[in-house]
Design an enzyme around this catalytic site. Structure first.
Site, short mmCIF file in Angstrom:
data_model
loop_
_atom_site.label_atom_id
_atom_site.label_comp_id
_atom_site.label_asym_id
_atom_site.label_seq_id
_atom_site.Cartn_x
_atom_site.Cartn_y
_atom_site.Cartn_z
N THR A 124 -11.61 -25.28 -23.00
CA THR A 124 -11.99 -26.61 -23.13
C THR A 124 -10.68 -27.46 -22.80
O THR A 124 -9.49 -26.98 -23.35
CB THR A 124 -12.64 -26.94 -24.53
OG1 THR A 124 -12.85 -28.46 -24.30
CG2 THR A 124 -11.73 -26.68 -25.51
N TYR A 148 -12.12 -28.29 -33.13
CA TYR A 148 -12.75 -27.91 -31.90
C TYR A 148 -11.89 -27.29 -31.04
O TYR A 148 -11.76 -26.24 -30.73
CB TYR A 148 -13.88 -28.63 -31.32
CG TYR A 148 -14.43 -28.24 -29.91
CD1 TYR A 148 -15.19 -27.33 -29.86
CD2 TYR A 148 -13.96 -28.82 -28.74
CE1 TYR A 148 -15.54 -26.71 -28.57
CE2 TYR A 148 -14.44 -28.50 -27.56
CZ TYR A 148 -15.28 -27.42 -27.55
OH TYR A 148 -15.63 -27.05 -26.07
#
Length: 343
Positions: A124, A148
């Site tokens: 990501t 995250y």
């Protein structure tokens, strides 16, 4: 790479999810043998085509993974399984370190034990945190601002260290903002309560939501709203196949690649696109900005263009919105069906 003999059996984790299901479709369309493992926590059984072998299970179940790798002769793993909601990762960090880091470590160990030579990881742009320069390059400082992002960056580190110690190469694909749906209507983003802007906007366009919240209008951007690089999910799925072919053809190298178009759109520009495609006017509610959101997050995609034969085919914002809208309407029709289920 079109010859069948080069298309090794591939294990796809999280293949019942949004991006994973599109990758499975792309693999099957190109003739790859596919095995999917998904615990169906957020994925859907109906999203996995019958042409793929489906196993309901957890990626941390090492005896299960050992059986699958041996039975199907798995030579490559594409790893999508994990948790992806940034605010939730702040509220419940241990869940993210468990699902995204600890379980990935277990999966990587299963790959090493099973002799799997190639590993593609769903990473990501959150690994960059708030970038110092935009567009952001792969060699930019990685300083995530939420659990995250850290959970994904830790897995990238584990893969790099593992590849240095064992006969395995990897590709970490750092996604920017994924949107859209399969142009043939076979899959799309189906999770209830999704937070992605285009998903939220097309839900509002068909009446599933009353309005769209715009979080922050005081960013250092042309119109004051956050700017993001939106990539069509089908283009992203194609990047995974190109990466897989690259790993097989050149087993001595590993790669970390941005997946984006190198062009950003603001929140208001995205909502304008939804208005254009639907010929409607969305109700926009201005809200305070959310903590930790960068002004702009746009990919420098020079490395992926130079490393892989990947070229975007659906890099048009209105096209992305139209595909997302078509899928949302399809979901609504299924929900109105006799069973009340999307399947």
């Amino acid at each position: 790479m079109s010859e069948r003999r080069n298309k090794v059996p591939v294990l796809v984790t999280g293949g019942g999810g949004y991006i994973g299901s599109h990758a499975v479709l792309a693999l099957l369309d190109a003739g790859w043998p596919v095995v999917v493992v998904d615990n169906l926590t957020t994925g859907f059984r109906w999203a996995v085509p019958d042409a793929a072998v489906f196993v309901e299970g957890d990626i941390a179940d090492q005896p299960l993974l050992a059986r699958l790798i041996e039975k199907h002769g798995i030579q490559a793993i594409i790893h999508f399984a994990g948790s992806i909601i940034v605010p939730e990762s702040v509220e419940n960090p241990l869940k993210y370190y468990e699902n995204n880091t600890v379980k990935s470590r277990s999966l990587i160990e299963s790959a090493v034990k099973g002799g799997v030579r190639h590993f593609i990881f769903s990473s990501t742009a959150a690994t960059y945190g708030i970038p110092e320069q935009v567009p952001v390059r792969e060699d930019a400082r990685t300083q995530p601002i939420n659990p995250y992002g850290w959970s994904k960056l830790m897995t990238e580190r584990m893969l790099a260290d593992t590849a240095a110690a064992h006969p395995m190469n990897f590709c970490a694909l750092r996604y920017f903002n994924v949107a859209g749906a399969d142009p043939k209507g076979r899959s799309g983003q189906s999770t209830a309560g999704a937070t992605h802007l285009i998903k939220v906007a097309v839900e509002a366009a068909i009446g599933k939501r009353g309005h769209v919240s715009v979080y922050g209008t005081d960013y250092d951007t042309p119109d004051g709203t956050g700017v993001r690089d939106y990539i069509h999910v089908s283009d992203l799925a194609a990047a995974h196949i190109n990466a897989l072919e690259k790993l097989i053809a050149d087993p001595g190298t590993s790669h970390t690649l941005n997946c984006g178009y190198g062009r950003g759109f603001s929140v208001l520009e995205v909502l304008d696109a939804v208005d254009r495609v639907t010929n409607l006017k969305l109700d926009r509610r201005l809200e305070p900005r959310r903590p930790g959101d960068p002004d702009a997050l746009v990919a420098d995609n020079g490395r992926i263009l130079g490393t892989l034969p990947w070229r975007p085919r659906r890099d048009d914002l209105d096209m992305i919105v139209a595909d997302a809208l078509a899928w949302e309407r399809r979901l609504a029709e299924r929900d109105r069906g006799p069973s009340g289920a999307a399947g």
